[in-house]
Design an enzyme around this catalytic site. Sequence first.
Site, PDB file in Angstrom:
ATOM      1  N   ASP A 216       6.902   6.137  12.339  1.00  0.00           N
ATOM      2  CA  ASP A 216       6.836   5.035  13.315  1.00  0.00           C
ATOM      3  C   ASP A 216       8.087   5.128  14.180  1.00  0.00           C
ATOM      4  OD1 ASP A 216       4.419   3.480  12.248  1.00  0.00           O
ATOM      5  OD2 ASP A 216       5.653   3.747  10.474  1.00  0.00           O
TER       6      ASP A 216
ATOM      7  N   ALA B 183       0.862  -1.196   0.000  1.00  0.00           N
ATOM      8  CA  ALA B 183       0.000   0.000   0.000  1.00  0.00           C
ATOM      9  C   ALA B 183       0.894   1.240   0.000  1.00  0.00           C
ATOM     10  CB  ALA B 183      -0.967  -0.015   1.181  1.00  0.00           C
ATOM     11  N   LEU B 184       1.843   1.236  -0.905  1.00  0.00           N
ATOM     12  CA  LEU B 184       2.898   2.255  -0.891  1.00  0.00           C
ATOM     13  C   LEU B 184       2.339   3.638  -1.199  1.00  0.00           C
ATOM     14  CD1 LEU B 184       5.822   0.384  -2.714  1.00  0.00           C
ATOM     15  CD2 LEU B 184       5.178   0.350  -0.290  1.00  0.00           C
TER      16      LEU B 184
ATOM     17  N   LEU C 203       1.549  11.037   6.202  1.00  0.00           N
ATOM     18  CA  LEU C 203       1.098   9.984   5.279  1.00  0.00           C
ATOM     19  C   LEU C 203       1.127   8.635   5.994  1.00  0.00           C
ATOM     20  CD1 LEU C 203       2.589  10.820   1.795  1.00  0.00           C
ATOM     21  CD2 LEU C 203       0.547  11.664   2.923  1.00  0.00           C
TER      22      LEU C 203
ATOM     23  N   SER D 296      -0.592   4.393   5.310  1.00  0.00           N
ATOM     24  CA  SER D 296      -1.446   3.519   4.501  1.00  0.00           C
ATOM     25  C   SER D 296      -2.860   3.488   5.057  1.00  0.00           C
ATOM     26  CB  SER D 296      -0.868   2.100   4.463  1.00  0.00           C
ATOM     27  OG  SER D 296       0.438   2.139   3.944  1.00  0.00           O
TER      28      SER D 296
ATOM     29  N   GLY E  35      10.813   4.803   8.265  1.00  0.00           N
ATOM     30  CA  GLY E  35      10.230   6.134   8.424  1.00  0.00           C
ATOM     31  C   GLY E  35      10.205   6.573   9.882  1.00  0.00           C
ATOM     32  N   GLU E  36      10.449   7.866  10.094  1.00  0.00           N
ATOM     33  CA  GLU E  36      10.379   8.419  11.456  1.00  0.00           C
ATOM     34  C   GLU E  36       8.939   8.517  11.957  1.00  0.00           C
ATOM     35  OE1 GLU E  36      12.457  12.134  11.572  1.00  0.00           O
ATOM     36  OE2 GLU E  36      14.425  11.173  11.555  1.00  0.00           O
TER      37      GLU E  36
ATOM     38  N   GLY F 140       5.296   8.501   1.391  1.00  0.00           N
ATOM     39  CA  GLY F 140       6.234   8.276   2.495  1.00  0.00           C
ATOM     40  C   GLY F 140       7.195   7.147   2.162  1.00  0.00           C
ATOM     41  N   HIS F 141       6.643   6.050   1.622  1.00  0.00           N
ATOM     42  CA  HIS F 141       7.503   4.934   1.185  1.00  0.00           C
ATOM     43  C   HIS F 141       8.403   5.383   0.026  1.00  0.00           C
ATOM     44  CE1 HIS F 141       3.882   2.674   2.805  1.00  0.00           C
ATOM     45  NE2 HIS F 141       4.856   2.194   3.529  1.00  0.00           N
TER      46      HIS F 141
HETATM   47  O1  PAF Z   1       6.456  -0.173   9.223  1.00  0.00           O
HETATM   48  C1  PAF Z   1       6.006  -1.172   8.617  1.00  0.00           C
HETATM   49  O2  PAF Z   1       5.478  -1.085   7.511  1.00  0.00           O
HETATM   50  C2  PAF Z   1       6.139  -2.546   9.270  1.00  0.00           C
HETATM   51  O3  PAF Z   1       6.009  -2.453  10.664  1.00  0.00           O
HETATM   52  C3  PAF Z   1       7.435  -3.275   8.887  1.00  0.00           C
HETATM   53  C4  PAF Z   1       8.671  -2.534   9.395  1.00  0.00           C
HETATM   54  C5  PAF Z   1       7.519  -3.432   7.378  1.00  0.00           C
HETATM   55  C6  PAF Z   1       7.452  -4.678   9.512  1.00  0.00           C
HETATM   56  O4  PAF Z   1       6.369  -5.441   9.087  1.00  0.00           O
END
Ligand code: PAF
Length: 267
Positions: A148, A29-30, A182, A184, A145-146, A33-34
């Site tokens: 999380d 679900a990019l 951002l 998902s 990403g920061e 941010g990704h």
């Molecule tokens: O941040 C995420 O998308 C997930 O927690 C990760 C790091 C891919 C682990 O499943």
Amino acid sequence: MKVATTREELRAARPGLTGEVAVVMTMGALHAGHEALLRRARADADSVLLTIFVNPLQFGPAEDFDRYPRTFEADLELARSCGVDLVFAPTREVMYPGGDPAVRVDPGPWGSQLEGASRPGFFHGVLTVVNKLFQLTRPDVAYFGEKDFQQLTLIRAMARDFDLPIDVRGVPTVREPDGLALSSRNRYLSPVEREQALVLHRALAAAVAGGVEAGLAEYAKVPEVKVDYLVAAEGRMLTAAWVGGTRLIDNLGIDNLGIDNLQGDRP
Ligand code: PAF
């Protein structure tokens, strides 16, 4: 760009990655941010490996594993446009061939606070899959990403404590022009909830400037949004809140009054 869905395909493709190898781990679900993680990896490293796996271990029984967005073809398209060399997208059976693992990474005391307190077992699941993906993909550097932030600090701690030869790098949160970080999960929000969700960023900014009480006062202006936590830790102001049925998290730097994030983050 190669796509591997089995361990055999990954083993065959991995030697084709030369020089410094960067990994970006995602649950698909990019979004932009990704994309920022992938572009940073592309700029810094010689080879870029993207993993896509919706990890069941990190979802609680009442959480959104089944309805978590899965957009594989669009994800591959974005990966291609970012110059990714190899995608590893295993199924649950490929990732956990013996069933869900009995042995899991213990995230320690920090892992049972905040996200860990609200989502028991979450960081055990995250660190276990990240550790496995590190073993399988053998990167030199990894980008997270920061947004999380607690996850990022725990992955760094795991790499240090387990002597993993991987440089774990954080990438600043990407925001919508109105401040929404951002995620998902933003796609779950109705237009009204999307508006209400802006209070997370406003509350963080108020808390960074005037303390947690000031942040909670911002939250109180939008009573439909239920605060889970708003706390200062690890040099950040961190928050989680429920907007309708969607749980969102966000954070801002404290040392610099969050100016990096308020201005759309550092490059
Ligand atoms: O941040 C995420 O998308 C997930 O927690 C990760 C790091 C891919 C682990 O499943």
